[in-house]
Design a protein around this motif. Structure first.
Motif, PDB file in Angstrom:
ATOM      1  N   PHE A  14      39.186  69.399 124.738  1.00  0.00           N
ATOM      2  CA  PHE A  14      38.336  70.582 126.256  1.00  0.00           C
ATOM      3  C   PHE A  14      39.893  71.396 126.274  1.00  0.00           C
ATOM      4  O   PHE A  14      40.173  70.257 126.967  1.00  0.00           O
ATOM      5  N   ASN A  15      39.645  72.363 126.831  1.00  0.00           N
ATOM      6  CA  ASN A  15      40.975  73.406 127.321  1.00  0.00           C
ATOM      7  C   ASN A  15      40.846  73.418 128.709  1.00  0.00           C
ATOM      8  O   ASN A  15      40.168  74.067 129.214  1.00  0.00           O
ATOM      9  N   LEU A  16      41.601  72.873 129.829  1.00  0.00           N
ATOM     10  CA  LEU A  16      41.006  73.312 131.070  1.00  0.00           C
ATOM     11  C   LEU A  16      42.991  73.410 131.713  1.00  0.00           C
ATOM     12  O   LEU A  16      43.506  73.087 131.719  1.00  0.00           O
ATOM     13  N   ARG A  22      45.579  68.902 128.500  1.00  0.00           N
ATOM     14  CA  ARG A  22      44.808  68.757 126.310  1.00  0.00           C
ATOM     15  C   ARG A  22      43.586  67.231 127.297  1.00  0.00           C
ATOM     16  O   ARG A  22      44.865  66.411 127.657  1.00  0.00           O
ATOM     17  N   ILE A  23      42.790  67.355 127.232  1.00  0.00           N
ATOM     18  CA  ILE A  23      41.380  66.167 127.467  1.00  0.00           C
ATOM     19  C   ILE A  23      40.902  66.099 126.454  1.00  0.00           C
ATOM     20  O   ILE A  23      39.551  66.414 125.636  1.00  0.00           O
ATOM     21  N   SER A  24      41.627  64.661 126.004  1.00  0.00           N
ATOM     22  CA  SER A  24      40.147  63.936 124.744  1.00  0.00           C
ATOM     23  C   SER A  24      39.325  63.063 125.173  1.00  0.00           C
ATOM     24  O   SER A  24      39.786  61.685 125.167  1.00  0.00           O
ATOM     25  N   PHE A  25      37.924  63.602 124.808  1.00  0.00           N
ATOM     26  CA  PHE A  25      36.674  61.896 125.331  1.00  0.00           C
ATOM     27  C   PHE A  25      36.498  62.044 123.874  1.00  0.00           C
ATOM     28  O   PHE A  25      37.016  62.498 123.011  1.00  0.00           O
ATOM     29  N   THR A 168      35.077  63.625 135.612  1.00  0.00           N
ATOM     30  CA  THR A 168      35.339  65.276 134.762  1.00  0.00           C
ATOM     31  C   THR A 168      35.534  66.672 135.945  1.00  0.00           C
ATOM     32  O   THR A 168      35.971  67.410 135.990  1.00  0.00           O
ATOM     33  N   PRO A 169      34.472  66.486 136.594  1.00  0.00           N
ATOM     34  CA  PRO A 169      34.359  67.643 137.907  1.00  0.00           C
ATOM     35  C   PRO A 169      35.740  67.488 138.928  1.00  0.00           C
ATOM     36  O   PRO A 169      36.050  68.656 138.817  1.00  0.00           O
TER      37      PRO A 169
END
Length: 371
Positions: A14-16, A22-25, A168-169
């Motif tokens: 996801f790009n925040l 960068r956030i990788s799950f 995440t929120p």
């Protein structure tokens, strides 16, 4: 958006707010009970004293052999297959199977099985210290590799519920104080070994860990029964309700070993509410599925505050039996890290930030349930 880089299996990226963040799950959707430890490749030299003869293995070992050595080391150090299973986040049977694989490979018995448990042979006992030192060396190598990597990288492990519903929120708040970071979140229920695995932090639901691990209290575990306002009105549910006989209840398979975690039977007993176990009840394998069913108005679900807080805060879900229906568990959520490692500024900032976020969350929950 999914992607594949350098031949590795992709996570979900996801790009925040910026491409710099960068956030990788990495979602482990089909965990294997026999998967104890995994590397893509590793050269491992292990000296085993078997039958008085020193056998030296210097080869590229199969992952299954490394898994088995990890199980052996944990069993010898913990004193039992059960202790090793708890540490590695697998079943006792899986540990026993991995030990058998290793015994077949080296051609010698490592444990004597009897009704009271498995006792290590003299050969296994002699190599316990060397085996632990070997995995300690692996940990040192990983630490060295991490220290030479990007200073803005964060690697953290937590359960899917904490990652999806709690962290995440709130991540946009961390971006406000650190505008460039590479956050990798591994969502798993297994007990991650911070001494040998490549994680900076773990959010762990349990008791306070012992050295060489350090931790910070985040918030207590809390069980709450919730439903939609419309469902509560339809079945006339309130803090005065004393029977669940005719109330549709949503059951979720237990995902924790917390001795204080409640199901409908134990919750009803604790709250003085009549409950009769039904022969045919719907049970969901995941809390997320049970929560979704409750949001669709299918019943009342008993689940953790972490997963339900946002829905309670926005009013889409309520506590139909009042604030006193919320029950604290014995375990708590803690941020855990390995003692003695050098931390980058980004990692230190993240640790301070998540602890501050947890303190704010504790106050929000106290106001919500009045505890």
């Amino acid at each position: 958006m999914s992607e594949r880089r350098n031949g590795r299996k992709p996570g979900v990226t996801f790009n925040l707010a910026s491409d710099a963040c960068r956030i990788s799950f990495i979602l482990k959707l089909r965990p294997s009970a026999n998967k104890l430890f995994s590397f893509d490749f590793l050269d491992l030299s292990v000296h085993l004293f078997l039958g008085g003869i020193k056998q030296i293995f210097r080869s590229k070992m199969k992952t299954s052999h490394l898994n088995a050595l990890r199980a052996l080391e944990a069993s010898l150090r913990g004193g039992s297959f059960r202790a090793a299973a708890d540490e590695l986040g697998v079943t006792t049977a899986a540990v026993g199977q991995q030990i058998r694989v290793l015994e077949e490979y080296v051609g010698s018995q490592l444990f004597v099985r009897n009704p009271s448990g498995a006792v290590p042979t003299s050969a296994a006992s002699r190599i316990a210290a060397e085996l632990s030192a070997g995995f300690g060396s692996i940990s040192s190598v990983l630490t060295e590799l991490r220290s030479s990597g990007p200073g803005n990288r964060l690697s953290i492990s937590m359960s899917l519920g904490v990652g999806e519903y709690w962290l995440t929120p709130r991540l946009s708040g961390f971006y406000a104080i650190c505008d460039q970071f590479d956050l990798r979140i591994d969502t798993t229920h297994r007990l991650v070994d911070l001494q040998s695995e490549e994680f900076d932090f773990v959010v762990r639901f349990g008791s306070e860990p012992e050295l060489p691990l350090e931790s910070a209290f985040l918030f207590a575990g809390c069980m709450v029964p919730i439903c939609t306002p419309e469902f509560a009105a339809k079945y006339n549910l309130s803090q005065d309700t004393r029977s669940l006989t005719d109330v549709p209840l949503i059951h979720v398979k237990k995902e924790t070993n917390d001795p204080g975690w409640l199901d409908w039977s134990s919750w009803s007993k604790d709250c003085g509410v009549e409950y009769q176990k039904r022969t045919a009840i719907p049970e969901f394998p995941r809390l997320s599925s049970g929560l979704k069913a409750a949001k669709e108005g299918l019943g009342v679900v008993l689940c953790g505050m972490v997963e339900t807080y946002s829905s309670l805060a926005d009013g889409s879900m309520i506590l139909p039996f009042g604030r006193s229906s919320a029950k604290l568990s014995e375990w708590s959520y803690r941020l855990v890290w390995a003692r003695g490692r050098t931390r980058s500024k980004t990692q230190i900032d993240f640790r301070n930030w998540i602890i501050a976020q947890a303190e704010t969350y504790r106050g929000d929950v106290e106001r919500l349930i009045g505890s």
